[in-house]
Design an enzyme around this catalytic site. Structure first.
Site, PDB file in Angstrom:
ATOM      1  N   LYS A 183       0.810  -1.235   0.000  1.00  0.00           N
ATOM      2  CA  LYS A 183       0.000   0.000   0.000  1.00  0.00           C
ATOM      3  C   LYS A 183       0.839   1.280   0.000  1.00  0.00           C
ATOM      4  O   LYS A 183       0.485   2.269   0.637  1.00  0.00           O
ATOM      5  CB  LYS A 183      -0.975  -0.011   1.185  1.00  0.00           C
ATOM      6  CG  LYS A 183      -2.044  -1.082   1.044  1.00  0.00           C
ATOM      7  CD  LYS A 183      -3.050  -1.026   2.164  1.00  0.00           C
ATOM      8  CE  LYS A 183      -2.698  -1.956   3.284  1.00  0.00           C
ATOM      9  NZ  LYS A 183      -3.796  -2.270   4.184  1.00  0.00           N
ATOM     10  N   ASP A 234      -6.498  -5.772   9.908  1.00  0.00           N
ATOM     11  CA  ASP A 234      -7.838  -5.168   9.797  1.00  0.00           C
ATOM     12  C   ASP A 234      -8.920  -6.200   9.491  1.00  0.00           C
ATOM     13  O   ASP A 234     -10.077  -6.040   9.903  1.00  0.00           O
ATOM     14  CB  ASP A 234      -7.870  -4.026   8.771  1.00  0.00           C
ATOM     15  CG  ASP A 234      -7.307  -4.398   7.413  1.00  0.00           C
ATOM     16  OD1 ASP A 234      -6.836  -5.539   7.249  1.00  0.00           O
ATOM     17  OD2 ASP A 234      -7.321  -3.551   6.508  1.00  0.00           O
TER      18      ASP A 234
END
Length: 463
Positions: free
Chosen positions: A168, A204
């Site tokens: 990311k 997450d």
């Protein structure tokens, strides 16, 4: 046989024959989805096995989370949620089963820190944590913290996680191969002005599962479809070669959550049979070529660019906008994923949002036919993403073989795309065993509240 079926939600009115033909490679057939499911399960089993884990792309990391919330968790907990260009700090006060207070603040991570040193990153996080605690007058209390760290981790326990690699857009030096919990503790110790007990580190997707399980005991899968894509699910301990806790005995816990890290599925070529020139170009220009190939076909970080590459190709071939593009359209990264959602929000036969987007891109000369073609391209890209995710979820549900499974889902793509949920429900239903019932549940603030819940469950167990 025409691949474009009505249930896919594709609007073919006014779409040119040439563009329909050229977009066929972006539409997954049922046969391809069945093959994808087979390959996903094969790769998950490789990740779970001691013999093949090292070379598996889907690592299936053990999270060491073995207890789901039971509603009896109480007290004040902090959560730190780091998963993209921003991170959040949350203060959660659990009172009764469905009664909790939550305060949170978002902090930015400047590009210089994302690409700087690990010390800079964790000092920045520690400073924001301390400021947050002062703002909410809890800086004099010792609070348990759950740390959501949404990058591939090898977990060696509930509070020890070694960063396997950055994704990311992050590339902080001195963090890969290190225990990120220790790096956070060191940064807090350098400050010395707050008292925080790090109770758990999690991903997450684990946070999403825990957050949904707090209100729905059937939640056995957590999925993220946002900047990145990942999944976590409940696995039997006996299937986890790398689990080094006790596996037998009357009081032994029989399950553990597995963080699949399925964004890396296909890194060994398993997705090559459905990848296109657009996927290859995205990968080539990414910060991590050859890595996270499934994520690059699904997630919000890339979806807009996938659509842009197809639009550019068709424009240059004279099939869109009379062959006349614009400087913005031809610039990498300027067709945002939110544009895909906006364009697909138009009612059939109307192009209000589409025209707004095309105007922003300097394409005021677009005709209604151009709008119809652009929407079709966006639908093909987003439907393919939804079907790739669905193949993975259906494979996991079939593997667990529970009579009823709730899938907790979080992430900006799932949350904001107008049709993603429906596309997924249709496709999962088609491929899940007939005797299994399932539903998809939007996680309300999963990665944050879930982190606090993991910390709360860890405190509950410790007591």
């Amino acid at each position: 046989m025409d691949l474009v079926k009505p249930f896919m939600g594709l609007h073919v009115d006014r779409v040119s024959k040439e563009i329909r033909e050229l977009c066929k490679e972006l539409i997954l057939t049922d046969k391809q989805i069945e093959e994808l499911m087979r390959r996903v399960i094969k790769e998950i089993n490789r990740g779970l096995s001691k013999e093949t884990h090292a070379e598996a792309d889907v690592k299936c990391f053990i999270t060491y989370v073995q207890d789901l919330p039971n509603g009896k968790e109480k007290g004040k907990f902090l959560a730190l949620d780091l998963g993209g260009t921003n991170f959040r700090v949350l203060l959660i006060h659990l009172k009764d089963e469905n009664d909790f207070e939550m305060l949170s603040k978002i902090y930015a991570i400047p590009q210089s820190i994302m690409l700087g040193s690990g010390t800079q990153l964790f000092d920045h996080i520690a400073e924001c944590l301390a400021n947050f605690m002062r703002e909410h007058a809890v800086d004099s209390e010792r609070l348990p913290l759950g740390f959501t760290f949404s990058f591939p981790l090898t977990q060696l326990g509930l509070t020890k996680g070694i960063l396997a690699r950055w994704t990311k857009g992050f590339n902080c030096s001195g963090v890969v191969g290190e225990d990120v919990v220790q790096l956070l503790k060191d940064a807090l110790a350098r400050r010395g002005d707050v008292n925080i007990a790090v109770m758990a580190i999690l991903n997450d997707s684990t946070g999403t599962l825990m957050s949904c399980a707090h209100s729905n005991r059937d939640c056995k899968v957590g999925v993220i479809i946002g900047t990145g894509s990942n999944a976590c699910y409940v696995e039997r301990v006996e299937n986890c070669d790398l689990f080094d806790g006790p596996k037998a005995g009357p009081d032994i816990k029989k399950h553990v959550l597995i963080n699949t890290e399925w964004g890396a599925f296909g890194d060994d070529g398993a997705l090559d049979f459905v990848r296109t020139e657009y996927d290859r170009e995205i990968d080539q220009h990414s910060i991590n070529p050859g890595r996270q190939l499934q994520e690059k076909m699904i997630s919000g970080m890339y979806m807009g660019e996938l659509a842009r590459l197809a639009i550019v190709k068709f424009t240059k071939a004279g099939l869109l906008f009379g062959g006349v593009g614009s400087d913005i359209l031809f610039k990498r990264g300027q067709f945002f994923t939110k544009y895909v959602s906006e364009i697909e929000s138009d009612k059939p036969g109307t192009y209000t949002y589409c025209r707004d987007v095309l105007d922003e891109l300097g394409l005021e000369h677009a005709t209604d036919e151009d709008c119809a073609n652009v929407r079709y391209i966006c639908e093909c890209v987003s439907s393919r993403a939804a079907h790739l995710v669905s193949a993975g979820i259906a494979a996991l549900i079939n593997k667990m073989d529970e009579p009823s499974v709730t899938v907790g889902v979080d992430g900006s793509v799932y949350r904001f795309h107008p049709k993603f949920h429906d596309l997924m429900v249709q496709k999962i239903r088609q491929f899940v065993k007939p005797h299994i019932s399932f539903d998809l549940m939007l996680s309300e603030d999963g990665s944050g509240r879930g982190a606090a819940l993991v910390a709360a469950v860890a405190c509950r167990d410790a007591q």
